[in-house]
Write an enzyme that holds these catalytic residues in place. Structure first.
Site, PDB file in Angstrom:
ATOM      1  N   LYS A 186       0.566  -1.194   0.041  1.00 30.67           N
ATOM      2  CA  LYS A 186      -0.112   0.116  -0.036  1.00 30.67           C
ATOM      3  C   LYS A 186       0.843   1.286   0.097  1.00 30.67           C
ATOM      4  CE  LYS A 186      -2.195  -1.636   3.614  1.00 30.67           C
ATOM      5  NZ  LYS A 186      -1.807  -2.766   3.574  1.00 30.67           N
ATOM      6  N   THR A 187       1.951   1.289   0.951  1.00 28.02           N
ATOM      7  CA  THR A 187       2.762   2.465   0.804  1.00 28.02           C
ATOM      8  C   THR A 187       3.443   2.417  -0.512  1.00 28.02           C
ATOM      9  OG1 THR A 187       2.972   2.152   3.342  1.00 28.02           O
ATOM     10  CG2 THR A 187       4.671   3.758   1.922  1.00 28.02           C
TER      11      THR A 187
ATOM     12  N   ARG B 200       6.655  -8.551   1.650  1.00 26.26           N
ATOM     13  CA  ARG B 200       7.384  -7.841   2.771  1.00 26.26           C
ATOM     14  C   ARG B 200       8.080  -9.112   3.432  1.00 26.26           C
ATOM     15  NH1 ARG B 200       4.502  -4.266   6.427  1.00 26.26           N
ATOM     16  NH2 ARG B 200       4.921  -2.584   4.820  1.00 26.26           N
TER      17      ARG B 200
ATOM     18  N   ASP C 227      -1.650   6.839   6.145  1.00 25.57           N
ATOM     19  CA  ASP C 227      -1.464   5.545   6.387  1.00 25.57           C
ATOM     20  C   ASP C 227      -2.277   5.132   7.507  1.00 25.57           C
ATOM     21  OD1 ASP C 227      -0.910   2.736   6.362  1.00 25.57           O
ATOM     22  OD2 ASP C 227       1.219   3.145   6.973  1.00 25.57           O
TER      23      ASP C 227
ATOM     24  N   THR D  98      -5.787  -1.403   6.783  1.00 24.66           N
ATOM     25  CA  THR D  98      -5.724  -2.898   6.956  1.00 24.66           C
ATOM     26  C   THR D  98      -7.104  -3.492   7.471  1.00 24.66           C
ATOM     27  OG1 THR D  98      -4.887  -2.817   9.152  1.00 24.66           O
ATOM     28  CG2 THR D  98      -3.237  -3.091   7.331  1.00 24.66           C
TER      29      THR D  98
END
Length: 358
Positions: free
Chosen positions: A78-79, A231, A123, A172
């Site tokens: 997302k980032t 990640r 965020d 999330t």
């Protein structure tokens, strides 16, 4: 896409390797591994195509695009997508988070300093305070905010115009966003877990950027144990690299990767020490359940939040654990994973249990 520098002792290392949240000291490596454009982005094909259309249309009109909401589990990019949006628009990016905005004045200060066309990345938007959230409604829709000066009967609302901007919100927990806020986003992208083929490509790309020599089979081995999350894939790659440098010849081959991942207790299915402890307690101590998550957390010596947010989502997704109104139950696949035969009365929580949470 991100990577990881692990923290302290062995107990925490094993858990942090498969935690999808970013550690505090990952930002430097994240910056090196993130793709810069939509063309470089691996996976998320549906969101990539939809977002590309939104951005191209906005560029052709010479106007900022609609506000964008990115929803999905942690670690899926997302980032990275927020940074790509800013890069594709050739616009500056302002980064903040929901927990950092506890007062409407905090948000007003950020909004009033935005330049025209700037991208504001917010965020964990679901964790923003309610007063700031209500101010954001007007800012997103009308590009203005009302700043209240003074208190009580003498308070005055001063309208403050702000230049057109694009808000990129990431969450999330999309279900925690109130309807009025969700409705103000012109585009919502739901990020999905990655396939092994996509993670394989990500591992090989990251290895090249990090100058890590790795064979195709070893890259596939790392990808297959990464729980569908880039990640985690990049994090495991760095640990495998460390192992190859210290205990091998520096080249990551299949056997080297397997030995390294076995050392860090990440098995062929992507299960780690905590996952196996949860399944073991559920099957061996509680007969397959149903059992409450708090009781299960006590049995494995962890906090409830750790079991619920780190281990449980992956176990449910892989079909090892099921959530029922009465508690968590082990599926037949969980019993087989432990090399056990499920008892006849362990049919998904049909039998009574003394271990349900109240």
């Amino acid at each position: 896409m991100t990577s990881h520098v692990d923290d302290g002792g062995d107990h925490s290392v094993g858990r942090s390797l498969i935690a999808a949240e970013a550690a505090a000291d990952e930002s430097t490596v994240e910056a090196a591994l993130r793709p810069r454009t939509l063309a470089e982005l691996i996976g998320q094909g549906r969101v990539r195509d939809q977002l590309g259309l939104v951005l191209e249309a906005a560029r052709s009109r010479g106007r900022p695009p609609d506000h964008v909401l990115l929803a999905g589990p942690p670690g899926l990019g997302k980032t990275t997508l927020a940074m790509i949006i800013a890069a594709e628009l050739s616009a500056p990016l302002r980064v903040t988070s929901g927990p950092a905005i506890q007062h409407a004045g905090d948000l007003a200060a950020i909004l009033s300093s935005l330049a025209e066309g700037e991208v504001l990345f917010l965020d964990e938007i679901h964790r923003m305070s309610r007063p700031a959230e209500e101010m954001l409604y007007m800012a997103m829709e009308d590009f203005r905010v009302d700043v209240v000066v003074g208190k009580g009967p003498g308070a005055t609302a001063i309208p403050l115009e702000i230049p057109p901007f694009t808000l990129v919100g990431a969450t999330t927990r999309a279900g925690l966003l109130p309807g009025p806020l969700r409705d103000r986003f012109g585009f919502t992208g739901h990020l999905e877990y990655y396939e092994v083929d996509e993670l394989d490509e990500i591992v090989r790309r990251s290895a090249q950027l990090l100058d890590v020599p790795i064979t195709d089979h070893a890259a596939r081995e790392v990808a297959s144990r990464s729980r569908g999350t880039p990640r985690i894939a990049n994090r495991l790659l760095r640990r495998v690299r460390d192992y190859a440098q210290v205990r091998a010849d520096g080249v990551v081959r299949t056997k080297t990767a397997q030995a390294a991942l076995d050392l860090y207790e990440v098995d062929e299915e992507g299960l780690d020490r905590l996952d196996r402890a949860v399944l073991d307690a559920l099957c061996r101590r509680f007969g397959g359940g149903p059992v409450g998550v708090s009781t299960l957390a006590v049995a494995v010596g962890e906090e409830r939040e750790t079991v619920e947010e780190v281990a449980e989502p992956f176990l449910v997704r892989r079909g090892y654990l099921a959530r029922t109104p009465r508690g968590r139950v082990a599926t037949p696949a969980a019993w087989r994973q432990l090399g056990l035969a499920p008892p006849a009365d362990a049919a998904f929580g049909q039998s009574p249990s003394l271990f349900d949470d109240p």
